[in-house]
Design a protein around this motif. Sequence first.
Motif, PDB file in Angstrom:
ATOM      1  N   ASP A  65      18.807  19.186  27.625  1.00 21.10           N
ATOM      2  CA  ASP A  65      18.831  20.064  26.453  1.00 21.10           C
ATOM      3  C   ASP A  65      17.418  20.413  25.994  1.00 21.10           C
ATOM      4  N   ALA A  66      16.521  19.423  26.011  1.00 17.13           N
ATOM      5  CA  ALA A  66      15.131  19.678  25.618  1.00 17.13           C
ATOM      6  C   ALA A  66      14.467  20.640  26.598  1.00 17.13           C
ATOM      7  N   MET A  67      14.742  20.456  27.890  1.00 17.26           N
ATOM      8  CA  MET A  67      14.180  21.354  28.896  1.00 17.26           C
ATOM      9  C   MET A  67      14.725  22.768  28.716  1.00 17.26           C
ATOM     10  N   SER A  68      16.009  22.863  28.438  1.00 14.73           N
ATOM     11  CA  SER A  68      16.618  24.178  28.216  1.00 14.73           C
ATOM     12  C   SER A  68      16.002  24.875  27.008  1.00 14.73           C
ATOM     13  N   ALA A  69      15.782  24.136  25.941  1.00 18.68           N
ATOM     14  CA  ALA A  69      15.156  24.725  24.747  1.00 18.68           C
ATOM     15  C   ALA A  69      13.742  25.187  25.057  1.00 18.68           C
ATOM     16  N   GLN A  70      13.011  24.392  25.815  1.00 19.68           N
ATOM     17  CA  GLN A  70      11.640  24.759  26.182  1.00 19.68           C
ATOM     18  C   GLN A  70      11.639  26.031  27.028  1.00 19.68           C
ATOM     19  N   LEU A  71      12.518  26.101  28.009  1.00 21.49           N
ATOM     20  CA  LEU A  71      12.563  27.280  28.873  1.00 21.49           C
ATOM     21  C   LEU A  71      13.022  28.513  28.109  1.00 21.49           C
ATOM     22  N   SER A 124      11.909  33.789  25.998  1.00 21.08           N
ATOM     23  CA  SER A 124      11.971  34.746  24.890  1.00 21.08           C
ATOM     24  C   SER A 124      10.575  35.243  24.516  1.00 21.08           C
ATOM     25  N   GLY A 125       9.578  34.371  24.601  1.00 25.04           N
ATOM     26  CA  GLY A 125       8.201  34.793  24.346  1.00 25.04           C
ATOM     27  C   GLY A 125       7.722  35.790  25.388  1.00 25.04           C
ATOM     28  N   MET A 126       8.036  35.523  26.649  1.00 24.72           N
ATOM     29  CA  MET A 126       7.658  36.461  27.711  1.00 24.72           C
ATOM     30  C   MET A 126       8.375  37.792  27.530  1.00 24.72           C
ATOM     31  N   ARG A 176       4.427  45.287  25.318  1.00 29.12           N
ATOM     32  CA  ARG A 176       3.558  45.962  26.281  1.00 29.12           C
ATOM     33  C   ARG A 176       4.170  47.302  26.714  1.00 29.12           C
ATOM     34  N   ILE A 177       5.473  47.313  26.965  1.00 32.51           N
ATOM     35  CA  ILE A 177       6.138  48.559  27.362  1.00 32.51           C
ATOM     36  C   ILE A 177       6.097  49.568  26.220  1.00 32.51           C
ATOM     37  N   ALA A 178       6.299  49.105  24.990  1.00 33.33           N
ATOM     38  CA  ALA A 178       6.237  50.012  23.835  1.00 33.33           C
ATOM     39  C   ALA A 178       4.843  50.606  23.692  1.00 33.33           C
ATOM     40  N   ALA A 179       3.812  49.792  23.900  1.00 36.13           N
ATOM     41  CA  ALA A 179       2.435  50.290  23.815  1.00 36.13           C
ATOM     42  C   ALA A 179       2.163  51.303  24.915  1.00 36.13           C
ATOM     43  N   GLN A 180       2.640  51.041  26.129  1.00 34.37           N
ATOM     44  CA  GLN A 180       2.451  51.986  27.233  1.00 34.37           C
ATOM     45  C   GLN A 180       3.191  53.296  26.961  1.00 34.37           C
ATOM     46  N   ASN A 181       4.408  53.184  26.422  1.00 29.55           N
ATOM     47  CA  ASN A 181       5.153  54.398  26.086  1.00 29.55           C
ATOM     48  C   ASN A 181       4.451  55.206  25.004  1.00 29.55           C
TER      49      ASN A 181
END
Length: 114
Positions: free
Chosen positions: A71-77, A82-84, A91-96
């Motif tokens: 569960d801890a590993m799942s939360a970390q991933l 979500s951050g990525m 980044r896509i919004a800035a490029q657009n």
Amino acid sequence: MSSNGTEKSHATLRYTSLRVSIFLGCLLVALLLGHFGIIPVSGQAGVIFLFLLAAIASAPLSYVLLSRQRDAMSAQLTTKVSGMRSRTVERIAAQNAEEDAADEAARAAAAPRN
């Protein structure tokens, strides 16, 4: 960094090392059972059988014993993904926005000529 923060930052490493440890423990038990003749082992196929037996025995043990670490590993991933994802969306919004600005500038430059 606190102990709790360290656990969260190394959740995948901790889960993986514990999972490998459980497998190695099962393998040791299987090899000992084979060595003392409790499980009949003959040749290289018998050793492969003991490895498979250890893998099959360690899977449910890992599932039951490592639920908190999983569960801890799942939360970390999930946090990392979500951050990525949010950085990719930004980044896509800035490029657009850059492309839209370039298109508008090209239209504005072409408009007086008509």
